[in-house]
Structures are given as structure tokens and as C-alpha cells.
Scaffold this motif. Structure first.
Motif, short mmCIF file in Angstrom:
data_model
loop_
_atom_site.label_atom_id
_atom_site.label_comp_id
_atom_site.label_asym_id
_atom_site.label_seq_id
_atom_site.Cartn_x
_atom_site.Cartn_y
_atom_site.Cartn_z
N LEU A 193 -6.31 -15.25 12.86
CA LEU A 193 -4.94 -14.71 11.69
C LEU A 193 -3.79 -15.36 12.32
CD1 LEU A 193 -3.66 -13.70 9.37
CD2 LEU A 193 -3.51 -11.52 10.51
N ARG A 194 -3.67 -15.49 13.57
CA ARG A 194 -2.57 -16.15 14.36
C ARG A 194 -2.54 -17.51 14.35
NH1 ARG A 194 0.52 -14.31 19.83
NH2 ARG A 194 2.03 -15.90 19.84
N ILE A 195 -3.75 -18.00 14.29
CA ILE A 195 -4.04 -19.71 14.36
C ILE A 195 -3.38 -20.00 13.03
CG2 ILE A 195 -5.64 -21.18 14.14
CD1 ILE A 195 -7.31 -20.03 16.55
N LEU A 196 -3.89 -19.24 11.84
CA LEU A 196 -3.46 -19.51 10.53
C LEU A 196 -2.10 -19.54 10.39
CD1 LEU A 196 -6.17 -17.81 8.39
CD2 LEU A 196 -5.86 -20.26 8.91
N VAL A 197 -1.46 -18.64 10.77
CA VAL A 197 0.14 -18.21 10.68
C VAL A 197 0.66 -19.48 11.53
CG1 VAL A 197 1.93 -16.88 11.38
CG2 VAL A 197 0.01 -15.92 10.44
N GLU A 198 0.23 -19.75 12.67
CA GLU A 198 1.05 -21.05 13.63
C GLU A 198 0.55 -22.36 12.88
OE1 GLU A 198 0.74 -19.10 18.01
OE2 GLU A 198 -0.92 -20.35 17.29
N LYS A 199 -0.35 -22.46 12.31
CA LYS A 199 -0.74 -23.73 11.68
C LYS A 199 0.11 -24.02 10.56
CE LYS A 199 -3.82 -25.82 14.23
NZ LYS A 199 -3.81 -26.91 15.16
N ALA A 200 0.41 -22.71 9.75
CA ALA A 200 1.02 -22.85 8.38
C ALA A 200 2.34 -23.01 8.84
CB ALA A 200 0.94 -21.49 7.82
N GLU A 201 2.94 -22.53 9.86
CA GLU A 201 4.50 -22.74 10.35
C GLU A 201 4.68 -24.00 10.55
OE1 GLU A 201 5.22 -19.78 13.20
OE2 GLU A 201 5.74 -18.08 11.95
N GLN A 202 3.73 -24.52 11.35
CA GLN A 202 3.80 -25.85 11.71
C GLN A 202 4.04 -27.02 10.60
OE1 GLN A 202 0.61 -26.81 14.47
NE2 GLN A 202 1.32 -25.38 16.02
N ALA A 203 3.05 -26.61 9.39
CA ALA A 203 3.21 -27.46 8.20
C ALA A 203 4.15 -27.00 7.17
CB ALA A 203 1.92 -27.27 7.59
N GLY A 204 5.12 -26.16 7.55
CA GLY A 204 6.39 -25.72 6.73
C GLY A 204 5.62 -24.73 5.65
N GLN A 205 4.59 -24.25 5.71
CA GLN A 205 4.03 -23.30 4.80
C GLN A 205 4.13 -21.73 5.08
OE1 GLN A 205 -0.18 -24.17 4.19
NE2 GLN A 205 -0.67 -22.38 3.10
#
Length: 425
Positions: A193-205
């Protein structure tokens, strides 16, 4: 949002205890009759006599290593892949009753899944985590061989939720599905879940997820708070592939509440003996599942009963959560020493309550010290007892060690039986 899954969660503790104990004799008889392994393990046991916690504590404890050994021996002989523990299976097995699925856990150990809805009893934990009927749930446990994903999916569907079978990996594809479908809930490991959140933040999502039920690994408060800062209220449940959900977290954030179909014991590591309430020990469960009737199943995990009622209104007992592993086997001077041996040393001396074997020194210079806590009423300055204890230590472990006798209450309450304090630098 429902406050509780059902009325069972708020019944009087005495009523729950009476119901669990009343169900024990029939459960024991069912295991003896329909499970070849328990017909052997419980030979000579009268089911009607197993109607109390003290009687239950006299039954043999089944640890995962023994379950694995029985399965391996049975498979090697061309027999039941479950080692005789399952009462369901498929055509060609002794138990031909239909199993919905069969899973493989590390070992490998094989576990059956029966036809009962919410077979793993996950829906109760989902409600405690704030899940509601009709929600869309992104399920990120693995669907490959292991049961985690199916456990969560069956619970979500029993609650009336719709499930996205996300699985693990393929992060970019999962983020696209999250953006398109906008699920409100997540199930999976906290780290993914943390990976998904971090990747989303990096993509501006910005993820649409606002709640989560996590399991499968440690969930430290730091990660819980990190997710909360990002608008995700995540709760944990404690489950195993063998027993299903054992306990789950509530909005109170004070320990984990036991599932209603679990009879829990906390035993001293290396033994089958229950410890006093509040003391750390190994989690042992009896789960009232007729398809896989595990009795006194040792999970290998350490925990302790958390005293007092849960502020959420749930009246069942609580445990403190995962506090480490009970298997503390350590190699000393080329010899393996395990908690059961320490327990055997202490058992030979009724003056002792509990002990801890401390291994110190540096590479190739191992030193053993058995710190033994006396029972109330015995004097710590007994030279004869110390000498006898040192003799028992050598006889059981085949190794020489020093002995230190301690006053009652000296050792920490952490469930540790063997402490490796050696230096490897």
C-alpha cells in the motif's frame, strides 16, 4: 456504517466462554472421526471430557513443524497431501467431500478451503476496519497458490463488496485501474500500500482509497500514521493460512480483538503449558472449522492477553498483537539448542518458574548463562539448586553453562526463552 458485524461481538464474556466450551466435545469427536491425523493424535481421548480449558490444555499441541512433517511423510508414501488433517478433499482422497480450493504455503504446506461462505472469517475484521456493503475493494494480496487474496476476497464478498483482483506487482497497471475505477478500500500488505501511495504521489495522482485492512507482515505505528496523514485509515488483522483470521484491530487502536470462532491459549515457548494472563507466550488456537479441525494449533507467534475491555464495545478478549516468533532455536558451539530444551531443564526443578538462556561471547567463544527465576517462597541463595540446575543444563543440551538464580518477577515479560547476545563484528 455498522458499529459491529453481529450481536456475537457484544455478548457477555461468560456467555461466549460457555458457548465455546460447550462446542468443544463435539468438535473433538468430529476431528477423531473424520480426520485420520486426529484419530491418531487423540487416540484414547474421551470427547465428552474435553469441556474446559484445563481439559483442553491436556491435549497434544500441534506445531506447524509437525504438521509439515506429517504432510511430507504422507505425500512421500503416496497418501493424503494434507497429512490426514483435512476432512474435505477431492475424488481419489480418503475424504472425497468437495474442497473449493487447495493452497500451497512455504514448506510446502497444503491447506484446503471448504464451501462455507466467508470460510476464513474475514468479514468481521473488514467491518471493524470501516468497510461497508457495496464498496469497491482493491485486493492486493497474491492470487498465486497462497490463500491471502482469496481470504480477503471471500470476506469482502460476504460483506457485499465488489473486488478488484489486483494481486501484487504491475504497479503502473494497478495505478491505472485505481485511477479509472476509484475504489474506496484496499486489502493487502501494508508495504505494498505504501508503494502504491508513493508511486501515485510521484505521478501526481491522488488515490481514492480512504480505508484499508492490512495483514501478512508487521504494521508499525509509524506506517499507520504515515498513511493516516494521506487520508487512509488502515487497520490490521492477524491471520494464518491454516487458521484464518485469529484477531483484528478496531477503531480503538488498543490491541486486536479475538474472532468469535477462535478459542485462544497463550503457552510458554517450547512447551504446551498455558501461561498466566498477561504474560507473553506462543499463540495457540483451536478453531471451530469442521473442514480443517485444528486443535491446539501452535502458530509460532508470540503475543499476550491484553487486560480489560475494548473501548469499541466488543467484549471478546484481546491480544497485544504480534510480538515476535516463538521458535528461538540457536546454534551454540555447533549444537542446536531450542526452547523445548530450556523448558525441559526447568521442568526438572519445581522450585523454578521460568528461565532465559543467554548466549554471549564472540565468534568461536560461545558462553551460556541460564538465568532462572524462582517461584515465590524459595530462596535465591541455594548453592545446591544452582549446582543441580547446571547439571541438568549440561545433561539436556550437552553443553556446559553457568547458572544465575533470580527472585520472582526479575525476567522481562517478553516471551524470550533464548537470547542471542553474541557479537559478530
Amino acid at each position: 456504517m455498522p458499529a459491529h458485524y453481529d450481536a456475537l461481538e457484544t455478548r457477555a464474556p461468560a456467555e461466549r466462554e460457555a458457548a465455546l466450551l460447550a462446542a468443544l466435545p463435539a468438535h473433538v469427536r468430529h476431528a477423531q472421526t473424520h480426520s485420520a491425523a486426529y484419530a491418531d493424535l487423540l487416540a484414547g481421548v474421551s470427547p465428552e471430557a474435553i469441556c474446559s480449558r484445563s481439559a483442553l490444555a491436556q491435549l497434544p499441541l500441534l506445531r506447524k513443524i509437525e504438521l509439515l512433517a506429517r504432510q511430507q511423510a504422507s505425500r512421500a508414501a503416496g497418501g493424503d497431501p494434507f497429512g490426514g488433517f483435512s476432512t474435505i478433499g477431492w475424488l481419489g482422497l480418503r475424504q472425497a467431500a468437495t474442497a473449493r480450493r487447495v493452497y500451497q504455503s512455504p514448506g510446502p504446506i497444503y491447506e484446503p478451503e471448504g464451501l462455507a461462505p466467508d470460510y476464513w472469517r474475514v468479514a468481521r475484521a473488514l467491518v471493524a476496519a470501516g468497510f461497508e456493503p457495496g464498496e469497491l475493494v482493491h485486493n492486493c494480496f497474491s492470487y498465486h497458490l497462497t490463500p491471502g487474496a482469496w481470504m480477503m476476497e471471500s470476506g469482502a464478498q460476504a460483506l457485499g463488496c465488489t473486488v478488484i483482483p489486483g494481486g501484487v506487482g504491475n504497479t503502473e497497471q494497478q495505478l491505472a485501474a485505481l485511477a479509472d475505477l476509484r475504489p474506496s478500500a484496499y486489502t493487502g500488505t501494508p508495504s505494498f500500500l505504501r508503494i502504491l501511495v508513493e508511486k501515485a504521489e510521484q505521478a501526481g495522482q491522488k488515490l481514492s482509497i480512504s480505508k484499508a485492512l492490512v495483514s501478512g507482515e508487521a504494521f508499525p505505528p509509524s506506517l499507520r500514521d504515515w498513511l493516516q496523514e494521506r487520508g487512509i485509515a488502515a487497520y490490521q488483522c492477524y491471520a494464518t493460512a491454516d487458521a484464518g483470521v485469529i484477531a483484528y484491530e478496531t477503531a480503538a487502536r488498543q490491541g486486536l480483538v479475538l474472532d468469535e470462532q477462535v478459542l485462544l491459549e497463550i503457552v510458554r515457548p517450547g512447551t504446551a503449558e498455558p501461561v498466566p494472563e498477561g504474560e507473553v507466550g506462543e499463540v495457540v488456537v483451536t478453531v471451530f472449522n469442521p473442514d480443517y479441525p485444528l486443535l491446539r494449533f501452535g502458530t509460532g507467534d508470540l503475543s499476550a492477553i491484553l487486560l480489560g475491555p475494548c473501548p469499541s464495545g466488543r467484549s471478546n478478549a484481546r491480544i497485544k498483537g504480534w510480538l515476535g516468533r516463538a521458535d528461538q532455536t540457536t546454534k551454540i558451539k555447533g549444537m542446536f539448542v531450542h526452547p523445548g530444551q530450556v523448558a525441559e531443564v526447568l521442568r526438572r526443578h519445581p522450585e523454578l518458574h521460568k528461565g532465559r538462556l543467554v548466549v554471549s561471547g564472540q565468534m568461536a567463544d560461545d558462553q551460556m548463562l541460564l538465568r532462572a527465576e524462582l517461584r515465590p517462597g524459595f530462596a535465591a541463595a541455594s548453592a545446591d539448586l544452582a549446582e543441580a540446575l547446571a547439571h541438568s543444563l549440561r545433561e539436556v543440551t550437552k553443553l556446559r553453562g553457568q547458572v544465575e538464580l533470580l527472585d520472582p518477577g526479575t525476567l522481562p515479560n517478553d516471551g524470550k526463552v533464548i537470547e542471542d547476545a553474541r557479537r559478530y563484528d
